[in-house]
Design an enzyme around this catalytic site. Structure first.
Site, PDB file in Angstrom:
ATOM      1  N   GLU A  35       0.817  -1.225   0.000  1.00  0.00           N
ATOM      2  CA  GLU A  35       0.000   0.000   0.000  1.00  0.00           C
ATOM      3  C   GLU A  35       0.847   1.270   0.000  1.00  0.00           C
ATOM      4  O   GLU A  35       0.460   2.276  -0.589  1.00  0.00           O
ATOM      5  CB  GLU A  35      -0.972   0.000   1.185  1.00  0.00           C
ATOM      6  CG  GLU A  35      -2.198  -0.898   0.973  1.00  0.00           C
ATOM      7  CD  GLU A  35      -1.900  -2.371   1.141  1.00  0.00           C
ATOM      8  OE1 GLU A  35      -0.818  -2.693   1.671  1.00  0.00           O
ATOM      9  OE2 GLU A  35      -2.740  -3.208   0.746  1.00  0.00           O
ATOM     10  N   ASP A  85      -9.431  -0.733   5.270  1.00  0.00           N
ATOM     11  CA  ASP A  85      -8.625  -1.089   6.447  1.00  0.00           C
ATOM     12  C   ASP A  85      -7.128  -1.040   6.120  1.00  0.00           C
ATOM     13  O   ASP A  85      -6.319  -0.660   6.949  1.00  0.00           O
ATOM     14  CB  ASP A  85      -8.967  -2.504   6.916  1.00  0.00           C
ATOM     15  CG  ASP A  85     -10.442  -2.665   7.194  1.00  0.00           C
ATOM     16  OD1 ASP A  85     -10.807  -2.784   8.362  1.00  0.00           O
ATOM     17  OD2 ASP A  85     -11.241  -2.645   6.225  1.00  0.00           O
ATOM     18  N   HIS A 114     -11.469  -5.984   8.211  1.00  0.00           N
ATOM     19  CA  HIS A 114     -12.183  -5.745   6.954  1.00  0.00           C
ATOM     20  C   HIS A 114     -13.451  -4.943   7.183  1.00  0.00           C
ATOM     21  O   HIS A 114     -14.406  -5.039   6.410  1.00  0.00           O
ATOM     22  CB  HIS A 114     -12.541  -7.069   6.273  1.00  0.00           C
ATOM     23  CG  HIS A 114     -11.368  -7.842   5.771  1.00  0.00           C
ATOM     24  ND1 HIS A 114     -10.557  -8.567   6.591  1.00  0.00           N
ATOM     25  CD2 HIS A 114     -10.852  -7.983   4.523  1.00  0.00           C
ATOM     26  CE1 HIS A 114      -9.601  -9.147   5.869  1.00  0.00           C
ATOM     27  NE2 HIS A 114      -9.749  -8.798   4.611  1.00  0.00           N
TER      28      HIS A 114
END
Lengths: 324, 339
Positions: A60, A85, A127
């Protein structure tokens, strides 16, 4: 106008902007051949090619960082977090690089970081999170949380065209649950404009994202009893449309704030403070809040139901507000 | 070279490895940038002692060959994402002294309006994009910059830097891996200057050489003597050539020494006298000067005259900047967002 789900409306905004502006491209995990974990970008690679629908490693920081670099070099990237998340893993890039660039360099970072957030779908603590308030506190990031398909399309268009970094919180529980008429072609809703979803006179519920739907169903129930509730969807946390909220507070004199994110230091606290500061003398009752319990979002349906807000909890809180 | 084992204090200083790619006039140009970096550094140290430069002053002494030799290998479309000890690269990219001094001293008219200091500024026209203090963060950003160039079919190389400390961050890993997967024209110089603040290499990593990691990423990697400017230049020039051919990123570990503390407040007590002596013998400027004198590229008189001019220019820039006021406090409220 076509009937589109919330998910289809977001995909429609992406597709429309990608056709219109070749600087717009997508990057994320499993978004190309697979079409994304929720199939939001299904077949996009066939339409736009794989370089504009770029599959990335599970990184990410690299995804957001590369989006920032591309934005600095004339592109308008839209980075997908497979689940919002996982934005935690790209947090540094957003708050320290993207959020400070305009301030330090006077250069825009026209980037959108988007993805599914929220609970109520039996996922787990990793999640289900609603982390929008973190970015509202970052200074330099716009924060968008649409509740309806048409708004989602219009706000996504505005986010892509914005010259600042935007984090765009989609609610996964709404993806396929709601459908409405969505304008075709280019459709834009400016960031920072709240929407009065329903007009009322006895109390106001200020909310965003999934909680707008809790508020509306509570309002429906209360209407049967002759109570008229005004429902405001702020739509964007940053910029925050303070005036619309204050005007409603002054009109109804009773305000409940509802969001799915946990209570403490949630954005509801900020909204409450603004109302208290600027509309105190108009209030007939303390500002109240309905939010998730201050815990991770649990897995089992019984626990999750207990912890998260819903229409019943919003309705009970509204009754309390009205009776004060 | 082995980046993670005790120094052989008795080792001889190797000769400069001359690059066949350099003419003498370009050698003089590189040497001038190195001198400029050193003199700028000395000036900043003085300003700090005089209380006229506030915040951290991060000396780059010892890093001149690494910074200048690498940036000098780039072309006029390429972009530089320097770190705080890469002032030499700013000069190679034609940044002028007044602009730099305003940025470092955060005076009115500085590129960052007083919002940030040191070398963190960006100057798009000069193709310089500064770092943030979270070292490692700019590696994916530098990669993304040339991802965009590549998408548009433009031939642009992006060069950025990290240290022996910053190379241990997650963003280093994610950035290098991403660039390798996408075969991006990225050159990452790992300036191993022996200390991450006070921490030696043995605290930071366990591999033999940091460039060994290239094997794990599937990119090119090499460890070089970062005090030999011609070697740095040639290594980076070849890396840029590979990048332009679409062969992907290069991980170049440049072994140098940070000759002062992390910043000027740091007493540097954790470094032994012997170790400093070892590196003093490898001072990149002394080494190159000796080479240029021996090869009769420059005379001592010529060097003195170059250096005097550089010192005068830096003094003028200081005089220009220090008397300017700080930006108005109102600037603090501007540009959190832009239109």
């Amino acid at each position: 106008m076509a009937q589109l789900t919330y998910l289809e409306a977001i995909a429609d905004a992406l597709r429309t902007e990608m056709h219109k502006d070749e600087r717009v491209f997508l990057l994320g995990e499993d978004i190309s051949t697979y079409g994304g974990a929720f199939k939001l970008t299904k077949n996009f690679h066939e339409e736009f090619g794989r370089s504009r629908v770029l599959d990335c490693p599970i990184s990410e920081s690299a995804i957001v960082g590369a989006a920032i670099g591309a934005a600095l070099n004339g592109m308008r990237p839209v980075a997908e977090m497979q689940f919002m998340d996982f934005v935690t893993c790209g947090f540094n890039q957003i708050v320290n690089v993207a959020a400070t660039t305009a301030y330090r360099w006077g250069i825009g970072v026209p980037m959108v970081v988007r993805g599914p957030s929220g609970g109520g779908v039996g996922a787990n603590p990793f999640h289900s999170r609603n982390s929008e308030a973190w970015f509202a506190h970052a200074s330099g990031v716009k924060v968008v949380c649409p509740a309806f398909p048409a708004d989602a399309k219009g706000l996504m268009t505005a986010s892509i065209r914005d010259n600042n970094p935007v984090v765009f919180y989609e609610h996964k529980g709404l993806y396929r649950k709601i459908k409405e008429e969505v304008p075709e072609g280019e459709y834009i809703i400016p960031l920072g404009k709240a929407r009065i979803v329903r007009e009322g006179i006895h109390a106001t519920i200020v909310s965003y994202g999934s909680a707008v739907h809790f508020a509306l169903s509570a309002a429906d129930e209360l209407l049967k009893e002759g109570v008229s509730i005004e429902v405001i969807d702020i739509r964007t946390l940053v910029p925050f449309d303070q005036e619309t909220v204050l005007a409603s507070a002054r009109k109804t004199s009773r305000v409940l704030i509802a969001h799915e994110a946990s209570l403490t230091a949630g954005f509801g606290g900020e909204i409450a403070a603004r109302i208290a500061e600027h509309a105190f003398e108009h209030l007939d009752a303390p500002i109240m809040r309905v939010a998730a319990y201050d815990s991770p979002t649990p897995f089992a349906p019984t626990l999750e139901k207990a912890v998260l807000p819903n229409s019943t909890k919003v309705m009970e809180a509204t009754r309390k507000l009205l009776l004060y | 070279m082995n980046s993670n084992k005790p120094l052989d204090l008795s080792a001889k200083v190797p000769p400069i490895k001359p690059s066949k790619l350099l003419s003498n006039s370009r050698r003089i140009e590189m040497f001038t940038y190195m001198l400029q970096a050193r003199e700028f550094d000395l000036a900043m140290q003085r300003l700090n002692r005089q209380g006229r430069a506030f915040g951290g002053v991060y000396s780059q002494t010892g890093n001149e060959a690494s910074s200048v030799g690498s940036a000098y290998a780039l072309g006029d479309k390429d972009v530089l994402f320097p770190m705080h000890r890469n002032i030499g690269g700013h000069f190679v990219f034609k940044q002028d002294l007044n602009t730099l001094m305003l940025a470092f001293l955060a005076r009115e008219g500085s590129l960052m309006r007083g919002t940030d200091g040191t070398g963190h500024y960006a100057d798009v026209k000069k193709r310089i994009y500064g770092n943030v203090s979270h070292l490692g963060a700019m590696i994916p950003v530098a990669a993304g910059f040339v991802l965009a160039s590549k998408m548009r079919g433009e031939s642009v190389v992006s060069m950025t830097y990290i240290g022996d400390g910053g190379a241990q961050t997650g963003e280093f890993h994610e950035g290098v891996n991403f660039a390798s997967v996408q075969k991006l024209p990225l050159i990452l110089i790992i300036e191993n200057n022996q200390y991450a603040y006070s921490s030696p290499n043995s605290v930071e990593f366990a591999c033999v050489k940091l460039s060994d990691r290239a094997l794990g990423y599937g990119c090119f990697g090499v460890t070089i003597d970062g005090t030999d400017v011609e070697l740095v230049y040639e290594t980076c020039f070849k890396a840029a050539e590979r990048a332009r051919k679409g062969e992907g990123p290069s991980l170049i570990e440049s072994i140098t020494m940070r000759m002062r503390g992390h910043a000027e407040h740091d007493d540097f007590s954790y470094v032994s006298r012997e170790e400093l002596e070892y590196w003093k013998k490898r001072d990149p400027i002394d080494r190159y000067q000796k080479y240029l004198l021996t090869k009769k590229v420059l005379s001592l008189d010529e060097i003195t005259s170059i250096r005097t001019k550089l010192i005068d220019d830096i003094r003028s820039a200081i005089d220009y900047a220090v008397d300017l006021p700080f930006p108005s406090g109102e600037e603090g409220f501007k540009n959190v967002f832009i239109d």
